[in-house]
Design an enzyme around this catalytic site. Sequence first.
Site, PDB file in Angstrom:
ATOM      1  N   TYR A  74       0.851  -1.385  -0.110  1.00  0.00           N
ATOM      2  CA  TYR A  74       0.011   0.071   0.041  1.00  0.00           C
ATOM      3  C   TYR A  74       0.698   1.262   0.028  1.00  0.00           C
ATOM      4  O   TYR A  74       0.463   2.151  -0.677  1.00  0.00           O
ATOM      5  CB  TYR A  74      -1.000   0.043   1.222  1.00  0.00           C
ATOM      6  CG  TYR A  74      -1.953   1.108   1.084  1.00  0.00           C
ATOM      7  CD1 TYR A  74      -3.096   1.012   0.462  1.00  0.00           C
ATOM      8  CD2 TYR A  74      -1.691   2.447   1.614  1.00  0.00           C
ATOM      9  CE1 TYR A  74      -3.925   2.145   0.433  1.00  0.00           C
ATOM     10  CE2 TYR A  74      -2.706   3.400   1.885  1.00  0.00           C
ATOM     11  CZ  TYR A  74      -3.744   3.302   0.999  1.00  0.00           C
ATOM     12  OH  TYR A  74      -4.690   4.190   0.595  1.00  0.00           O
ATOM     13  N   PHE A 126      -7.729  21.007 -24.664  1.00  0.00           N
ATOM     14  CA  PHE A 126      -8.082  19.835 -24.632  1.00  0.00           C
ATOM     15  C   PHE A 126      -9.129  19.381 -23.768  1.00  0.00           C
ATOM     16  O   PHE A 126      -9.448  20.037 -23.001  1.00  0.00           O
ATOM     17  CB  PHE A 126      -6.879  19.142 -24.524  1.00  0.00           C
ATOM     18  CG  PHE A 126      -7.253  17.433 -24.382  1.00  0.00           C
ATOM     19  CD1 PHE A 126      -7.343  16.944 -25.897  1.00  0.00           C
ATOM     20  CD2 PHE A 126      -7.502  16.666 -23.294  1.00  0.00           C
ATOM     21  CE1 PHE A 126      -7.947  15.475 -26.015  1.00  0.00           C
ATOM     22  CE2 PHE A 126      -8.209  15.256 -23.628  1.00  0.00           C
ATOM     23  CZ  PHE A 126      -8.102  14.911 -24.964  1.00  0.00           C
ATOM     24  N   THR A 127     -10.172  18.279 -24.397  1.00  0.00           N
ATOM     25  CA  THR A 127     -11.530  18.327 -23.761  1.00  0.00           C
ATOM     26  C   THR A 127     -11.417  18.258 -22.129  1.00  0.00           C
ATOM     27  O   THR A 127     -12.151  18.797 -21.327  1.00  0.00           O
ATOM     28  CB  THR A 127     -11.939  17.084 -24.179  1.00  0.00           C
ATOM     29  OG1 THR A 127     -11.339  16.031 -23.875  1.00  0.00           O
ATOM     30  CG2 THR A 127     -12.549  17.417 -25.681  1.00  0.00           C
ATOM     31  N   ASP A 217       1.228  20.407 -20.637  1.00  0.00           N
ATOM     32  CA  ASP A 217       0.626  19.190 -20.570  1.00  0.00           C
ATOM     33  C   ASP A 217       1.464  18.333 -21.467  1.00  0.00           C
ATOM     34  O   ASP A 217       1.755  18.299 -22.640  1.00  0.00           O
ATOM     35  CB  ASP A 217      -0.706  19.253 -21.247  1.00  0.00           C
ATOM     36  CG  ASP A 217      -1.274  17.947 -21.259  1.00  0.00           C
ATOM     37  OD1 ASP A 217      -0.704  16.913 -21.545  1.00  0.00           O
ATOM     38  OD2 ASP A 217      -2.579  17.753 -21.653  1.00  0.00           O
ATOM     39  N   LYS A 260      -0.074   7.730 -23.354  1.00  0.00           N
ATOM     40  CA  LYS A 260       0.301   7.757 -24.869  1.00  0.00           C
ATOM     41  C   LYS A 260       1.807   7.623 -24.897  1.00  0.00           C
ATOM     42  O   LYS A 260       2.237   6.592 -25.099  1.00  0.00           O
ATOM     43  CB  LYS A 260      -0.093   9.248 -25.304  1.00  0.00           C
ATOM     44  CG  LYS A 260      -1.541   9.667 -25.377  1.00  0.00           C
ATOM     45  CD  LYS A 260      -2.184   9.935 -24.239  1.00  0.00           C
ATOM     46  CE  LYS A 260      -3.709  10.368 -24.547  1.00  0.00           C
ATOM     47  NZ  LYS A 260      -4.441  10.211 -23.225  1.00  0.00           N
ATOM     48  N   ARG A 384     -13.690  14.941 -33.901  1.00  0.00           N
ATOM     49  CA  ARG A 384     -13.010  16.235 -33.030  1.00  0.00           C
ATOM     50  C   ARG A 384     -13.396  17.336 -33.671  1.00  0.00           C
ATOM     51  O   ARG A 384     -12.582  17.929 -34.421  1.00  0.00           O
ATOM     52  CB  ARG A 384     -11.450  15.928 -33.213  1.00  0.00           C
ATOM     53  CG  ARG A 384     -10.876  14.785 -32.526  1.00  0.00           C
ATOM     54  CD  ARG A 384     -10.983  15.082 -30.921  1.00  0.00           C
ATOM     55  NE  ARG A 384     -11.888  14.758 -30.250  1.00  0.00           N
ATOM     56  CZ  ARG A 384     -11.630  14.256 -28.825  1.00  0.00           C
ATOM     57  NH1 ARG A 384     -10.376  13.909 -28.193  1.00  0.00           N
ATOM     58  NH2 ARG A 384     -12.873  14.138 -28.022  1.00  0.00           N
ATOM     59  N   PHE A 451     -19.293  14.133 -25.877  1.00  0.00           N
ATOM     60  CA  PHE A 451     -18.798  13.165 -27.289  1.00  0.00           C
ATOM     61  C   PHE A 451     -18.908  11.845 -26.714  1.00  0.00           C
ATOM     62  O   PHE A 451     -19.050  11.010 -27.755  1.00  0.00           O
ATOM     63  CB  PHE A 451     -17.579  13.921 -27.866  1.00  0.00           C
ATOM     64  CG  PHE A 451     -16.496  13.854 -26.897  1.00  0.00           C
ATOM     65  CD1 PHE A 451     -16.354  15.074 -26.077  1.00  0.00           C
ATOM     66  CD2 PHE A 451     -15.712  12.760 -26.744  1.00  0.00           C
ATOM     67  CE1 PHE A 451     -15.477  15.340 -25.144  1.00  0.00           C
ATOM     68  CE2 PHE A 451     -14.406  13.179 -25.723  1.00  0.00           C
ATOM     69  CZ  PHE A 451     -14.523  14.098 -24.960  1.00  0.00           C
TER      70      PHE A 451
END
Length: 488
Positions: A74, A126-127, A217, A260, A384, A451
């Site tokens: 943990y 970005f969303t 980001d 990514k 998009r 979306f």
Amino acid sequence: MQRRRSWAEPFKIKMVEPLRMTTRAQREAAIEEAGFNTFLLRSRDVYIDLLTDSGTAAMSDRQWAGMMLGDEAYAGSENFYHLEDAVRHVYGYKHVIPTHQGRGAEHILSRMCIKPGDFIPGNMYFTTTKAHQELAGGRFVDVIHDRAHDSTLEHPFKGDIDLAKLTSLIDRVGAGKIPYLCVQCNVNMAGGQPISLANLREVSALCRRHGIRVFLDATRAAENAYFIQQREPGCAGRSIRDILLEICSLSDGCTCSAKKDALVNIGGFLCLNDDALAEEARNMVVLYEGLHTYGGLAGRDMEAMAIGIEESVEQDHMKARIGQVTYLGEALMREGVPIVKPIGGHGIFLDAARFLPHIPREQFPAQALACALYVDSGVRAMERGAVSAGRNPDTGQNIFPKLELVRLTLPRRVYTQAHMDVAAESVIELFRNAPKVVGLRFTFEPKHLRFFQARFAPVTGARVLLTEDADAPVSRCCCGAGGCRENG
Ligand code: F0G
């Protein structure tokens, strides 16, 4: 004369995942069942899944071996320290806080730094990033250079920030109302377009003068570093690692979705250089993600991420990764298919507004095109455009961004060149039959990030793609004129 020489992926396949082949009739039924939203399709009904490059990478044998070394304690898991070392080594920040994925880090950063009434400038939204900024009471302000909004314009660094836009925001609202600038590397919604080091240096200096923090980001920062190496004067001899470290050194921290660049199926992290802010983030991560040494992840996930981060900056890997995207893009460009130029990092973005000029923006051409592509070949892509952009929080009106795109996103190390050929042929076929694609209207519209779960219906008929099959009674009629009663 030197002959062109082929190159191939710097890996071989050790394990395969069989794909299910479907018929057009099955796909028509599946897309209707999914409310004409590719997010709602079942993956078993998809042949080539180009929905996203997020969490879809094939892990290496080393990463899988790392999964067996999960220390599922943990607190104080050994894998956390490996991850911390890898992030410090590759990204160069002082404090590393794991999160379950990128939006977990965005949530914590937004909550810590944004007060109601604040403005957060960024190079295109970005969303999830924008949603968390708004949930914290802030307002996103787009300060990307205008050229990013023009799909036809060729420029090596369409992710660059317009300093004049940023300066005018600072003049208008005051630096005190701007908690930080959010710099996205390889701007997703612009087509995977990079920001240059030169621009980042200037932006960073400007923000420092005004006492405004800069957070990256860094989700696709390694891919951005590769583009800098390939395109920016003076950078050709530098390694991806070296460039990435410089990118990060121009900021105060980052949020990152490791799903990514970092080649894992789940995971993310928040990095901060400021000790006090890092302490606050560690307090907060316990509430929303899990203890600061696991942040919602299993030990094995952190181990795979630590290894993936090191693999992500290898030159051969990145050359093949971007090379595959370029291969698909060039196949489409040769046939005149309108795509965002130049070809970006994580996928090909079809310009749906130019692809389907007969469909008005109110009937969501990009959504319709994504559905038609699926029906044609089982290739799954993502809208998009206006559906992703949502509604203006003040007026409640649909936002119609300049770019109305369909993204064919390439998972890393997953598909072969033959898959790319199949995808390209399907897009080209659709381009030739574009007038047969019909628009869509909402039948269900969720409040947040609509979306993902929205449902639609074709504006005319039951099909989004009125193909030969759909017209079958006419074209197959025995009299050839489509009016024969006997054969219907
Ligand atoms: N930032 C960028 C630039 C992204 O592309 C994503 C995710 C996130 C943040 C959020 O990260 O998904 O790990 O929570 N992009 C995915 C995509 C969903 O398909 O482009 P996450």
